[in-house]
Design a protein around this motif. Sequence first.
Motif, PDB file in Angstrom:
ATOM      1  N   GLY A 237      39.333  27.136  46.294  1.00 55.96           N
ATOM      2  CA  GLY A 237      38.064  27.838  46.092  1.00 55.96           C
ATOM      3  C   GLY A 237      38.145  29.330  46.341  1.00 55.96           C
ATOM      4  O   GLY A 237      37.164  30.055  46.098  1.00 55.96           O
ATOM      5  N   ALA A 238      39.293  29.829  46.793  1.00 57.56           N
ATOM      6  CA  ALA A 238      39.420  31.243  47.155  1.00 57.56           C
ATOM      7  C   ALA A 238      39.195  32.209  45.998  1.00 57.56           C
ATOM      8  O   ALA A 238      38.649  33.296  46.213  1.00 57.56           O
ATOM      9  N   PRO A 239      39.583  31.861  44.754  1.00 60.47           N
ATOM     10  CA  PRO A 239      39.405  32.835  43.658  1.00 60.47           C
ATOM     11  C   PRO A 239      37.997  32.873  43.068  1.00 60.47           C
ATOM     12  O   PRO A 239      37.780  33.545  42.060  1.00 60.47           O
ATOM     13  N   HIS A 240      37.037  32.190  43.685  1.00 59.18           N
ATOM     14  CA  HIS A 240      35.728  32.038  43.043  1.00 59.18           C
ATOM     15  C   HIS A 240      35.026  33.375  42.773  1.00 59.18           C
ATOM     16  O   HIS A 240      34.197  33.478  41.872  1.00 59.18           O
ATOM     17  N   GLY A 241      35.345  34.422  43.550  1.00 62.08           N
ATOM     18  CA  GLY A 241      34.671  35.696  43.359  1.00 62.08           C
ATOM     19  C   GLY A 241      35.487  36.733  42.604  1.00 62.08           C
ATOM     20  O   GLY A 241      35.044  37.888  42.472  1.00 62.08           O
ATOM     21  N   MET A 242      36.640  36.354  42.078  1.00 65.52           N
ATOM     22  CA  MET A 242      37.510  37.336  41.423  1.00 65.52           C
ATOM     23  C   MET A 242      36.845  37.988  40.208  1.00 65.52           C
ATOM     24  O   MET A 242      37.127  39.146  39.888  1.00 65.52           O
ATOM     25  N   HIS A 243      35.939  37.269  39.551  1.00 62.97           N
ATOM     26  CA  HIS A 243      35.270  37.826  38.378  1.00 62.97           C
ATOM     27  C   HIS A 243      34.423  39.049  38.721  1.00 62.97           C
ATOM     28  O   HIS A 243      34.099  39.850  37.841  1.00 62.97           O
ATOM     29  N   LYS A 244      34.090  39.216  40.004  1.00 62.92           N
ATOM     30  CA  LYS A 244      33.293  40.374  40.418  1.00 62.92           C
ATOM     31  C   LYS A 244      34.033  41.684  40.198  1.00 62.92           C
ATOM     32  O   LYS A 244      33.425  42.759  40.179  1.00 62.92           O
ATOM     33  N   LEU A 245      35.356  41.617  40.036  1.00 63.00           N
ATOM     34  CA  LEU A 245      36.158  42.814  39.820  1.00 63.00           C
ATOM     35  C   LEU A 245      36.104  43.303  38.372  1.00 63.00           C
ATOM     36  O   LEU A 245      36.517  44.423  38.089  1.00 63.00           O
ATOM     37  N   ILE A 246      35.593  42.468  37.462  1.00 63.40           N
ATOM     38  CA  ILE A 246      35.475  42.887  36.065  1.00 63.40           C
ATOM     39  C   ILE A 246      34.505  44.069  35.988  1.00 63.40           C
ATOM     40  O   ILE A 246      33.415  44.039  36.541  1.00 63.40           O
ATOM     41  N   GLY A 247      34.921  45.123  35.311  1.00 65.90           N
ATOM     42  CA  GLY A 247      34.122  46.332  35.211  1.00 65.90           C
ATOM     43  C   GLY A 247      34.505  47.394  36.230  1.00 65.90           C
ATOM     44  O   GLY A 247      34.086  48.547  36.113  1.00 65.90           O
ATOM     45  N   CYS A 248      35.306  47.007  37.230  1.00 59.24           N
ATOM     46  CA  CYS A 248      35.772  47.961  38.230  1.00 59.24           C
ATOM     47  C   CYS A 248      36.989  48.707  37.697  1.00 59.24           C
ATOM     48  O   CYS A 248      37.707  48.210  36.831  1.00 59.24           O
ATOM     49  N   THR A 249      37.231  49.898  38.236  1.00 53.80           N
ATOM     50  CA  THR A 249      38.371  50.709  37.820  1.00 53.80           C
ATOM     51  C   THR A 249      39.500  50.579  38.821  1.00 53.80           C
ATOM     52  O   THR A 249      39.287  50.684  40.032  1.00 53.80           O
ATOM     53  N   MET A 250      40.683  50.336  38.318  1.00 54.55           N
ATOM     54  CA  MET A 250      41.872  50.243  39.155  1.00 54.55           C
ATOM     55  C   MET A 250      42.426  51.652  39.332  1.00 54.55           C
ATOM     56  O   MET A 250      43.240  52.127  38.550  1.00 54.55           O
ATOM     57  N   GLY A 251      41.936  52.351  40.353  1.00 57.45           N
ATOM     58  CA  GLY A 251      42.326  53.732  40.570  1.00 57.45           C
ATOM     59  C   GLY A 251      42.066  54.121  42.007  1.00 57.45           C
ATOM     60  O   GLY A 251      42.126  53.272  42.907  1.00 57.45           O
ATOM     61  N   PRO A 252      41.761  55.403  42.270  1.00 55.10           N
ATOM     62  CA  PRO A 252      41.463  55.833  43.641  1.00 55.10           C
ATOM     63  C   PRO A 252      40.357  54.983  44.267  1.00 55.10           C
ATOM     64  O   PRO A 252      39.350  54.682  43.622  1.00 55.10           O
ATOM     65  N   GLY A 253      40.580  54.579  45.525  1.00 53.65           N
ATOM     66  CA  GLY A 253      39.607  53.721  46.194  1.00 53.65           C
ATOM     67  C   GLY A 253      39.746  52.250  45.857  1.00 53.65           C
ATOM     68  O   GLY A 253      38.866  51.442  46.184  1.00 53.65           O
ATOM     69  N   TRP A 254      40.854  51.890  45.224  1.00 55.39           N
ATOM     70  CA  TRP A 254      41.060  50.503  44.771  1.00 55.39           C
ATOM     71  C   TRP A 254      41.002  49.504  45.926  1.00 55.39           C
ATOM     72  O   TRP A 254      40.395  48.448  45.813  1.00 55.39           O
ATOM     73  N   ARG A 255      41.603  49.827  47.049  1.00 54.60           N
ATOM     74  CA  ARG A 255      41.577  48.909  48.195  1.00 54.60           C
ATOM     75  C   ARG A 255      40.145  48.675  48.679  1.00 54.60           C
ATOM     76  O   ARG A 255      39.784  47.565  49.063  1.00 54.60           O
ATOM     77  N   LYS A 256      39.346  49.729  48.654  1.00 55.43           N
ATOM     78  CA  LYS A 256      37.948  49.595  49.073  1.00 55.43           C
ATOM     79  C   LYS A 256      37.183  48.702  48.105  1.00 55.43           C
ATOM     80  O   LYS A 256      36.356  47.883  48.516  1.00 55.43           O
TER      81      LYS A 256
END
Length: 207
Positions: free
Chosen positions: A102-121
């Motif tokens: 069940g751990a990946p259930h929230g991974m879709h929340k990353l769609i629309g995010c930018t993989m760049g500065p502040g990525w860890r945050k």
Amino acid sequence: MIGALNTRPVRIPLALPPPSPRKLSHTRTVVYQGYDREDGLWDIEAELTDVKTFGFKVPNERPFPANEPIHGLKIRVTLNDQMVIQDIATSMDDIPHPECAGAPHGMHKLIGCTMGPGWRKVIAQHVGGTEGCTHLREMLFNMATAAYQTLPSGQWRRRELAGQPHPEVTQAPYYLGQCHSWAYDSPTVQRAYPMFFKPKASDSTDN
């Protein structure tokens, strides 16, 4: 009288020194790959595997045989040219506990995010703590590095194949000033990006 200090640069060996007598206990393998898609998007994939050389058992859990994967995890992130996430998929082929599924259930929340500065945050905000998986987050952290290795050179390659000129470099690449070799006063920058080279200020002062 104390002699002059030796100011010669210290040479650090590039090879590891011989180890003490030992035996292998655990192997973690992490592989990152970047793909140039035919539809113009980019796939960055990560795969993590954990294997021990001995069997063990967690209390009240199934036994874990030696040399069999404890973790076998995969992530595929699809990006556009601006490194905005278009899609994300996760595979949990080998997991230590049933609840891990069940751990990946929230991974879709990353769609629309930018993989760049502040990525860890960004990762912490969307799949941090118990909202995600420690190992999936570790993989996501470094997928940005793999993306930076994939997209810029891949975009240049696309232009070359299409017979298009490369755009003029007007902004310093993100990696300048981020490591020893790419310091603004480094010979590396002087050779590759002379327009951004900044000579080191003299340490001597006039008396």
